[in-house]
Design an enzyme around this catalytic site. Structure first.
Site, PDB file in Angstrom:
ATOM      1  CB  SER A 115      -8.722   1.370   5.823  1.00  0.00           C
ATOM      2  OG  SER A 115      -9.328   2.628   5.725  1.00  0.00           O
ATOM      3  CB  SER A 142      -8.162   3.969   2.892  1.00  0.00           C
ATOM      4  OG  SER A 142      -7.325   3.256   3.776  1.00  0.00           O
ATOM      5  CE  LYS A 181      -3.914   2.060   2.558  1.00  0.00           C
ATOM      6  NZ  LYS A 181      -4.812   1.940   3.732  1.00  0.00           N
TER       7      LYS A 181
END
Lengths: 488, 104
Positions: free
Chosen positions: A179, A155, A78
């Site tokens: 998330s 997210s 990420k």
């Protein structure tokens, strides 16, 4: 040769151990899949050349007898984790071409275990969002589709989308209010947020420091255990890192849940819950019962106040953390007529709408005259939520809930109403406030053929029970559905 | 699931938004002050349900981990990385950050 991108992480590690294929072959297959999937917009930065170098080095290490926990496995990171020499954006324009000169502890642990990094995965800007639509690099598209493009959740939308589309064997993610788990639910993948303090926050771009926690998104519960074993561990550079050994969590997967007491919180049966999700939750209860667990009704009375408390605490911490983006030492600078105007222009141009909104809410709830009414009260409500869980643990060992109140929704549908978007995290945010581990396991499809997840919550530091229950749920659900490959 | 959105008792005005923006070091155009006030009031109205919770005698939670802040020996453990520190600077010169003048 079989399609190497269809493998699980665990299967691929076994395959390399048996010499059935090399890391270079495995990595090349995933690079090809990544190159054919640009429509999903899962990656912000590709590091394919670096990945092939790392794969070659991994094959050489294996030949010389050195084999790490993630040896030769192509994974995604990420873009909130700082990676040495590789641009890190946090999904924001404000970081400009920021290229860290250091490595986050989580990704450093994985590198030391032999990881191959395919690239940096897209996300909501500063991890603020539930649909991946706040990214300055455009929305990520869910590989699951129903007549129109759907969001992958957020997210960690890039991480979830990439794993679901077989672009990588697993990915790192972060979870401040849901998330990791909500995108896992939206994409038919597994995602675990461990106990707060298990994974070091050092070198991970901060959103809300008392809630942020890293974890993996993976194809199976066992894969998520293998990844978390590598990511987690004590780090003196994070003052909230827990100094405890990392257990053999993958060994917990497959153990019997006979006699385990599974709590069912009545407050999670919210008004307006879609029938498919209620039915899946009921089915999950039956599955756990059939596996030998004991079902216990429990009450978590302050559940409905978790999300409003979160939307005081998280923006407050964010407004403080994001004060560092002033255009002086790194990232974007937009020159103004004086220092103050330079700050204002830089931050106004560099941050997107949702980030600016949260900075302003945070600034307001911390400001003189409102601190007690909002911030102090929210911190006290947070204590109440912790007490709810402490009471529940007297009668149960783990808690079963739905992961999210809906399946994946269409791109553009909820962006105009922030509160509607925030409600996505209604079932996940409680564990962030209380610091507890929570995992989402894909458990079924809704009437439109879209994946839905169920969540297992455990006691602090008791991921072993969470993995045990999650693997039993995964086994009973037998979720094998994959999205059609429309994006190739 | 749709939760009621009420106007907050202590709602923000366009004037408040101007002040919040200034504290946040964000620039807001004059014609955006009113829409942002409305936007924030939608969220603050929803947050105000926290007033229903009985928090009498409850300690505020300030840390997610149940442990004392760790101490370490007061030794130099890192440093000498001037070039690394400056590497991402928007402007630097001769080993220094270059910033706008802040004192006359």
């Amino acid at each position: 040769m079989t399609d190497l991108t269809k493998m699980t992480l665990s299967g691929a590690l076994d395959g390399m151990a048996k010499g059935e294929f090399s890391s270079v072959e495995l990595t090349q297959a995933h690079i090809d899949a990544c190159k054919a999937s640009t429509k999903l917009n899962a990656f912000i930065t590709d590091t394919h050349d670096l990945a092939l170098e790392q794969a070659k080095a991994s094959d050489a290490r294996r030949a010389s007898g050195t084999v790490g926990k993630l040896e030769g496995a192509p994974l995604g990171i990420k873009d909130l984790f700082c990676t040495e020499g590789v641009k890190t954006t946090a999904g924001s324009k404000i970081l400009g071409d920021f290229t860290p000169t250091y490595e986050s502890t989580v990704s450093a642990n994985m590198k030391a275990d032999g990881m191959v990094m395919l690239g940096k995965l897209n996300l909501d800007e500063f991890a603020m969002g539930s649909s991946n639509e706040t990214s300055a690099f455009g929305p990520v598209i869910n590989p699951w589709r129903k007549d129109e493009d759907l969001v992958p959740g957020g997210s960690s939308g890039g991480s979830a989308s990439a794993v679901a589309a077989d672009l990588c064997l697993g990915a790192t993610a972060t979870d401040t209010g849901g998330s990791i788990r909500q995108p896992a639910s939206f994409t038919g993948t597994v995602g675990i947020k461990p106990t707060y303090g298990r994974c070091s926050r050092w070198g991970t771009v901060a959103f809300a420091s008392s809630l942020d926690q890293a974890g993996p998104i993976a194809k199976t519960v066992k894969d998520s255990a293998i990844l978390l074993e590598s990511m987690a561990g004590y780090d003196a550079k994070d003052s909230t890192s827990i100094n405890a050994d990392v257990p053999d969590w993958s060994a917990s997967c497959g153990q019997s849940v006979k006699g385990m007491r599974i709590g069912i919180p009545k407050e999670y049966a919210i008004d307006g819950m879609p029938a498919d999700i209620q039915a899946l939750w009921d089915q999950g209860i039956e599955w756990m019962k059939a596996a030998g667990a004991e079902i216990v009704p429990i009450t978590l009375p302050h559940t409905k106040y978790a999300l409003p408390a979160y939307y005081v605490v998280a923006p407050a911490e964010a407004s403080s953390n994001l004060a560092r983006y002033d255009g002086m030492r790194y990232g974007l600078r937009v020159d103004g007529k004086d220092l103050t105007e330079t700050y204002e222009l830089t931050r106004t141009e560099g941050f997107g709408d949702e980030v600016r909104r949260r900075i302003m809410i945070g600034t307001y709830v911390l400001s003189a005259g409102y601190y007690d009414a909002y911030y102090l009260r929210a911190q006290k409500v947070r204590t109440r939520i912790v007490q709810d869980f402490e009471n529940a643990w007297e009668t149960c060992d783990a808690i079963l809930t739905p992961t999210a109140p809906s399946a994946a929704f269409a791109v553009g549908r909820k962006v105009s109403d922030p509160v509607q978007m925030y409600l996505n995290d209604i079932f996940t945010v409680t564990t962030n406030l209380a610091g507890l581990p929570g995992i989402s396991v894909p458990a079924g499809l809704d009437k439109n053929g879209l994946p839905l997840g169920l969540q297992i919550i455990g006691r602090a530091m008791d991921e072993a029970t969470v993995f045990k229950a999650a693997a039993a749920l995964e086994d009973a659900a037998g979720f094998k559905a994959k999205p059609e490959k429309w994006w190739v | 699931m749709a939760q009621e959105k009420s106007k907050p008792k202590n709602g923000v005005t366009a004037k408040d938004v101007k002040k919040i923006a200034k504290l946040s070091r964000l620039h807001v155009e004059a014609d955006r002050l009113e829409p942002i006030a409305e936007d924030l009031n939608g969220i603050l109205g929803w947050i105000e349900q926290l007033a229903e919770v009985d928090v009498e005698g409850v300690e505020p939670m300030t840390s997610a981990v149940d442990m004392a802040a760790p101490l370490r020996a007061d030794n130099v453990s890192d440093g000498g990385k001037r070039d690394d520190v400056l590497k991402n600077a928007p402007k630097s010169d001769d080993g220094f950050f270059v910033v706008p003048r802040s004192v006359e």
